[in-house]
Write a protein that holds these residues in place. Structure first.
Motif, short mmCIF file in Angstrom:
data_model
loop_
_atom_site.label_atom_id
_atom_site.label_comp_id
_atom_site.label_asym_id
_atom_site.label_seq_id
_atom_site.Cartn_x
_atom_site.Cartn_y
_atom_site.Cartn_z
N ALA A 8 0.79 -1.34 -0.13
CA ALA A 8 -0.07 -0.01 -0.05
C ALA A 8 0.78 1.33 0.08
CB ALA A 8 -1.15 0.06 1.21
N GLY A 9 1.85 1.17 -0.98
CA GLY A 9 2.82 2.46 -0.99
C GLY A 9 2.00 3.66 -1.43
N THR A 10 2.68 4.72 -1.30
CA THR A 10 1.95 6.04 -1.76
C THR A 10 3.03 7.11 -2.46
OG1 THR A 10 2.61 7.12 0.34
CG2 THR A 10 0.33 6.10 0.38
N TYR A 11 4.32 6.67 -2.35
CA TYR A 11 5.21 7.67 -2.90
C TYR A 11 5.24 7.74 -4.32
CZ TYR A 11 8.01 3.39 -3.28
OH TYR A 11 8.48 2.18 -3.58
N LEU A 12 4.96 6.93 -5.11
CA LEU A 12 4.51 6.92 -6.48
C LEU A 12 3.34 6.92 -7.01
CD1 LEU A 12 7.10 3.64 -7.57
CD2 LEU A 12 7.69 6.18 -7.67
N ASP A 13 2.36 7.36 -6.23
CA ASP A 13 0.94 7.46 -6.50
C ASP A 13 0.54 8.66 -7.67
OD1 ASP A 13 0.16 5.73 -4.83
OD2 ASP A 13 -0.99 6.90 -3.39
N LYS A 14 1.22 9.68 -7.53
CA LYS A 14 1.07 10.72 -8.61
C LYS A 14 1.55 10.13 -10.11
CE LYS A 14 2.10 15.42 -9.67
NZ LYS A 14 2.79 16.89 -9.31
N LEU A 15 2.65 9.69 -10.05
CA LEU A 15 3.40 9.21 -11.37
C LEU A 15 2.44 7.97 -11.90
CD1 LEU A 15 5.64 8.99 -13.33
CD2 LEU A 15 6.91 7.27 -11.69
N LEU A 16 1.79 7.03 -11.00
CA LEU A 16 1.16 5.86 -11.45
C LEU A 16 -0.18 6.05 -11.68
CD1 LEU A 16 3.20 3.34 -9.38
CD2 LEU A 16 3.67 3.88 -11.76
N PHE A 17 -1.04 6.99 -10.98
CA PHE A 17 -2.25 7.13 -11.00
C PHE A 17 -2.84 8.40 -11.45
CE2 PHE A 17 -1.23 3.53 -8.03
CZ PHE A 17 -1.83 2.79 -8.61
N GLY A 20 -1.27 11.22 -17.42
CA GLY A 20 -0.42 11.96 -18.17
C GLY A 20 0.64 12.78 -17.32
N ALA A 21 0.94 12.10 -15.91
CA ALA A 21 1.67 12.63 -15.16
C ALA A 21 3.23 12.54 -15.61
CB ALA A 21 1.75 12.03 -13.66
N ASP A 22 3.55 11.19 -16.21
CA ASP A 22 4.90 11.11 -16.82
C ASP A 22 5.02 9.86 -17.61
OD1 ASP A 22 7.49 11.26 -17.66
OD2 ASP A 22 8.49 11.28 -15.51
N THR A 23 4.27 10.15 -18.73
CA THR A 23 4.34 8.84 -19.70
C THR A 23 5.50 8.13 -19.99
OG1 THR A 23 4.10 9.94 -21.45
CG2 THR A 23 1.94 9.29 -20.37
N ASN A 24 6.80 8.95 -19.92
CA ASN A 24 8.23 8.60 -20.27
C ASN A 24 8.91 7.79 -19.43
OD1 ASN A 24 7.65 9.66 -23.00
ND2 ASN A 24 8.17 11.54 -22.24
N SER A 25 8.37 7.90 -18.03
CA SER A 25 8.91 7.18 -16.87
C SER A 25 9.03 5.59 -17.08
CB SER A 25 8.29 7.63 -15.58
OG SER A 25 9.13 6.87 -14.81
N PRO A 61 -7.96 5.08 -16.00
CA PRO A 61 -7.34 6.23 -16.26
C PRO A 61 -5.88 6.31 -16.62
CG PRO A 61 -7.74 6.17 -14.10
CD PRO A 61 -8.63 5.14 -14.62
N THR A 62 -5.21 5.11 -15.93
CA THR A 62 -3.69 4.83 -16.23
C THR A 62 -3.64 3.32 -16.38
OG1 THR A 62 -3.02 4.54 -13.92
CG2 THR A 62 -3.32 6.71 -14.90
N SER A 63 -2.41 2.96 -17.00
CA SER A 63 -2.13 1.47 -17.17
C SER A 63 -1.95 0.69 -15.76
CB SER A 63 -0.76 1.43 -17.99
OG SER A 63 0.27 2.13 -17.38
N CYS A 64 -1.50 1.52 -14.53
CA CYS A 64 -1.18 1.06 -13.41
C CYS A 64 -2.65 0.67 -12.81
CB CYS A 64 -0.22 1.76 -12.45
SG CYS A 64 0.49 0.94 -11.45
N SER A 65 -3.58 1.39 -13.24
CA SER A 65 -4.85 1.30 -12.53
C SER A 65 -5.24 -0.10 -13.04
CB SER A 65 -5.88 2.37 -12.94
OG SER A 65 -5.49 3.54 -12.43
N TYR A 66 -5.08 -0.62 -14.35
CA TYR A 66 -5.46 -1.74 -14.85
C TYR A 66 -4.58 -2.81 -14.01
CZ TYR A 66 -5.71 -5.84 -18.07
OH TYR A 66 -5.61 -7.05 -18.41
N LEU A 67 -3.34 -2.65 -14.07
CA LEU A 67 -2.62 -3.47 -13.28
C LEU A 67 -2.94 -3.91 -11.87
CD1 LEU A 67 0.31 -5.31 -13.75
CD2 LEU A 67 1.42 -3.45 -13.22
N PHE A 68 -3.59 -3.00 -11.08
CA PHE A 68 -3.70 -3.20 -9.74
C PHE A 68 -5.33 -3.65 -9.75
CE2 PHE A 68 -1.70 -0.25 -6.41
CZ PHE A 68 -0.68 -0.35 -6.91
#
Length: 300
Positions: A124-133, A136-141, A155-162
């Motif tokens: 339940a980490g939070t430090y990457l939330d902005k990037l992953l969820f 358009g936060a940073d699609t090149n990361s 909304p994001t690929s990580c939403s699907y992954l979760f």
């Protein structure tokens, strides 16, 4: 507001899925109806967000990380579970068991393909939330997962992954249940391994209602992001007990007349304080004298 809307829609969806499971016998038809119901709820949420745009990054993260994946996980689960059941061999018990073990290996192996993101999900980490969820936060990361089958309703690929992590946990549980709780092989995730002794709640379910609301109101789970429904579902699954709907059970607490609304938590606090008092007042010399005085002499 968004949380309440999602929780209400999830209850509606669950009720509809329950009716399908109890009234539809053919697996293919059951899958078709279940996916229709889930997709309807997903579109309802998408339309709601379009009409009421998320106002902050915090809302966007909660929607993409917790709320929407909870719905989409069921969409993935029903498709995968139907595929597994369709491949189930009609043969000897030994081969059927081997089939279930193979499926368990496949399901358990998936998280290793995204080990970083799965660890983030489990802790339940939070430090990457902005990037992953946040879209358009940073699609090149390089930390943003590349998923070919990613559904654009999320909304994001990580939403699907979760959502997929959650769905595969459900699949593991269903496979274990189908195996009759047979201890899995070492490839199964730790959460799926059978404990030495299974724990069941044997007290009154209303006592768990107090515990559930206490956990929710004090924000003890998932950084305070766990919903009441999720907490109740978690306790029901882990403790093998039926608790019921949070709102309805809370009414029972409110209407208590002969006892306190939190009588169980009050009793817990009292017992813990008594334990502390006993420890503080513990006299080892006096205890040993009492123990010797009560010892039964050996038979001659």
């Amino acid at each position: 507001m968004l949380f309440e809307v999602c929780e209400q829609e999830f209850r509606v969806m669950e009720a509809a899925l329950g009716k399908i499971n109890s009234s539809t016998e053919l697996p293919a038809e059951r899958l078709k109806e279940a996916l229709t119901v889930i997709r309807k709820s997903l579109h309802f949420l998408s339309d709601h967000v379009l009409a009421h745009p998320l106002g902050s990054e915090e809302e966007q993260i909660k929607y993409g990380k917790v709320l929407l994946p909870k719905f989409y996980a069921l969409y993935i689960y029903h498709q995968e579970w139907y595929a597994i059941l369709s491949a189930l061999p009609v043969t000897t018990n030994k081969k059927i068991r081997a089939f279930w073990l193979d499926e368990l290996r496949v399901v358990s192996r998936f998280p290793s393909r995204y080990s970083l993101h799965h660890a983030y999900y489990k802790t339940a980490g939070t430090y990457l939330d902005k990037l992953l969820f946040v879209p358009g936060a940073d699609t090149n990361s390089t930390l943003v997962p590349e998923i070919p089958e990613y559904d654009l309703i999320l909304p994001t690929s990580c939403s699907y992954l979760f959502a997929k992590f959650r769905a595969y946990e459900m699949l593991s549980a269903s496979i274990m249940e189908a195996m009759g709780n047979t201890p899995p092989m070492v490839h199964a995730p730790a959460a799926a391994r059978k404990r030495t002794r299974e724990m069941r709640w044997t007290g009154e379910s209303i006592n768990l209602v107090e515990v559930g609301f206490g956990l929710y109101d004090t924000k003890q789970l998932n950084d305070g992001n766990a919903s009441l429904v999720e907490i109740f579902e978690w306790m029901e699954e882990v403790l093998h007990v039926r608790i019921g709907r949070p709102a309805r059970r809370f009414e029972e607490l409110e209407t208590r007349k002969t006892t306190s609304p939190t009588s169980y938590l009050d009793k817990m606090r009292h017992e813990i304080n008594m334990r502390i008092d006993r420890k503080l007042n513990y006299d080892p010399d006096a205890f040993q004298l009492k123990r010797r005085a009560n010892r039964v002499p050996p038979a001659k």
